[in-house]
Write a protein that holds these residues in place. Structure first.
Motif, PDB file in Angstrom:
ATOM      1  N   SER A 128      33.493  43.773  49.143  1.00 48.76           N
ATOM      2  CA  SER A 128      32.105  43.340  49.239  1.00 48.76           C
ATOM      3  C   SER A 128      31.973  41.851  49.530  1.00 48.76           C
ATOM      4  O   SER A 128      30.905  41.390  49.890  1.00 48.76           O
ATOM      5  CB  SER A 128      31.337  43.704  47.968  1.00 48.76           C
ATOM      6  OG  SER A 128      31.961  43.182  46.831  1.00 48.76           O
ATOM      7  N   ASP A 129      33.040  41.093  49.372  1.00 48.88           N
ATOM      8  CA  ASP A 129      32.999  39.660  49.681  1.00 48.88           C
ATOM      9  C   ASP A 129      33.068  39.440  51.180  1.00 48.88           C
ATOM     10  O   ASP A 129      33.162  40.363  51.968  1.00 48.88           O
ATOM     11  CB  ASP A 129      34.176  38.933  49.014  1.00 48.88           C
ATOM     12  CG  ASP A 129      33.977  38.756  47.527  1.00 48.88           C
ATOM     13  OD1 ASP A 129      32.844  38.942  47.058  1.00 48.88           O
ATOM     14  OD2 ASP A 129      34.961  38.436  46.846  1.00 48.88           O
TER      15      ASP A 129
ATOM     16  N   ALA B  42      38.935  51.067  35.660  1.00 49.47           N
ATOM     17  CA  ALA B  42      37.655  50.471  36.058  1.00 49.47           C
ATOM     18  C   ALA B  42      37.855  49.033  36.520  1.00 49.47           C
ATOM     19  O   ALA B  42      37.267  48.606  37.525  1.00 49.47           O
ATOM     20  CB  ALA B  42      36.665  50.531  34.904  1.00 49.47           C
ATOM     21  N   SER B  43      38.694  48.291  35.827  1.00 48.37           N
ATOM     22  CA  SER B  43      38.974  46.909  36.213  1.00 48.37           C
ATOM     23  C   SER B  43      39.678  46.847  37.568  1.00 48.37           C
ATOM     24  O   SER B  43      39.374  45.989  38.401  1.00 48.37           O
ATOM     25  CB  SER B  43      39.831  46.248  35.139  1.00 48.37           C
ATOM     26  OG  SER B  43      40.207  44.966  35.512  1.00 48.37           O
ATOM     27  N   HIS B  44      40.600  47.754  37.794  1.00 51.39           N
ATOM     28  CA  HIS B  44      41.328  47.796  39.066  1.00 51.39           C
ATOM     29  C   HIS B  44      40.365  48.134  40.209  1.00 51.39           C
ATOM     30  O   HIS B  44      40.415  47.519  41.277  1.00 51.39           O
ATOM     31  CB  HIS B  44      42.457  48.823  38.972  1.00 51.39           C
ATOM     32  CG  HIS B  44      43.471  48.719  40.053  1.00 51.39           C
ATOM     33  ND1 HIS B  44      44.304  47.637  40.199  1.00 51.39           N
ATOM     34  CD2 HIS B  44      43.791  49.561  41.068  1.00 51.39           C
ATOM     35  CE1 HIS B  44      45.088  47.816  41.242  1.00 51.39           C
ATOM     36  NE2 HIS B  44      44.791  48.982  41.790  1.00 51.39           N
ATOM     37  N   ILE B  45      39.492  49.089  39.983  1.00 53.79           N
ATOM     38  CA  ILE B  45      38.503  49.467  40.998  1.00 53.79           C
ATOM     39  C   ILE B  45      37.553  48.312  41.270  1.00 53.79           C
ATOM     40  O   ILE B  45      37.179  48.059  42.422  1.00 53.79           O
ATOM     41  CB  ILE B  45      37.743  50.738  40.565  1.00 53.79           C
ATOM     42  CG1 ILE B  45      38.691  51.940  40.601  1.00 53.79           C
ATOM     43  CG2 ILE B  45      36.526  50.982  41.453  1.00 53.79           C
ATOM     44  CD1 ILE B  45      38.123  53.206  40.012  1.00 53.79           C
ATOM     45  N   GLU B  46      37.174  47.563  40.246  1.00 55.61           N
ATOM     46  CA  GLU B  46      36.307  46.397  40.435  1.00 55.61           C
ATOM     47  C   GLU B  46      36.977  45.344  41.309  1.00 55.61           C
ATOM     48  O   GLU B  46      36.326  44.699  42.128  1.00 55.61           O
ATOM     49  CB  GLU B  46      35.919  45.790  39.090  1.00 55.61           C
ATOM     50  CG  GLU B  46      34.894  46.592  38.331  1.00 55.61           C
ATOM     51  CD  GLU B  46      34.638  46.050  36.939  1.00 55.61           C
ATOM     52  OE1 GLU B  46      35.017  44.893  36.656  1.00 55.61           O
ATOM     53  OE2 GLU B  46      34.063  46.797  36.132  1.00 55.61           O
ATOM     54  N   GLY B  47      38.296  45.165  41.134  1.00 49.08           N
ATOM     55  CA  GLY B  47      39.032  44.226  41.976  1.00 49.08           C
ATOM     56  C   GLY B  47      39.016  44.650  43.429  1.00 49.08           C
ATOM     57  O   GLY B  47      38.847  43.829  44.339  1.00 49.08           O
TER      58      GLY B  47
END
Length: 100
Positions: A31-32, A20-25
């Motif tokens: 999205s930026d 989940a953390s990797h996908i958030e990165g």
């Protein structure tokens, strides 16, 4: 890429929280206000991960799938839209469960 690039096999060995953390990165970069070239590189990396059904399921159930749709709708770059469409196709093909 500004994060550690993992193979699909390495990513499958991560805990659910680490995935989940990797996908958030990945999501953060897409999205930026990241330049189109960098987004294309991130999507290319994501393509490699999505050949794994467990990782496809994780991406499908995350906000990243919404970000991909948003990019397809808003992007003016045909290369970016095409790459996102390809990633979405891989996601649909390899995910074992999709919820609409």
């Amino acid at each position: 890429l500004p994060f550690e690039c993992l193979s699909a096999q390495e990513a499958e060995c991560l805990t659910d929280d680490e995935v989940a953390s990797h996908i958030e990165g990945i999501q953060r970069l897409l999205s930026d206000k990241t330049p189109v070239g960098d987004k294309l590189n991130v999507l290319s990396y994501l393509e490699r991960l999505l050949h794994s059904p467990p990782l496809s399921d994780a991406v499908a159930s995350s906000e990243l799938s919404t970000v991909l749709i948003r990019i397809m709708r808003r992007s003016k770059s045909p290369q970016l839209r095409g790459r996102v469409a390809h990633v979405a196709g891989l996601l649909v093909r390899h995910a074992s469960f999709l919820s609409i």
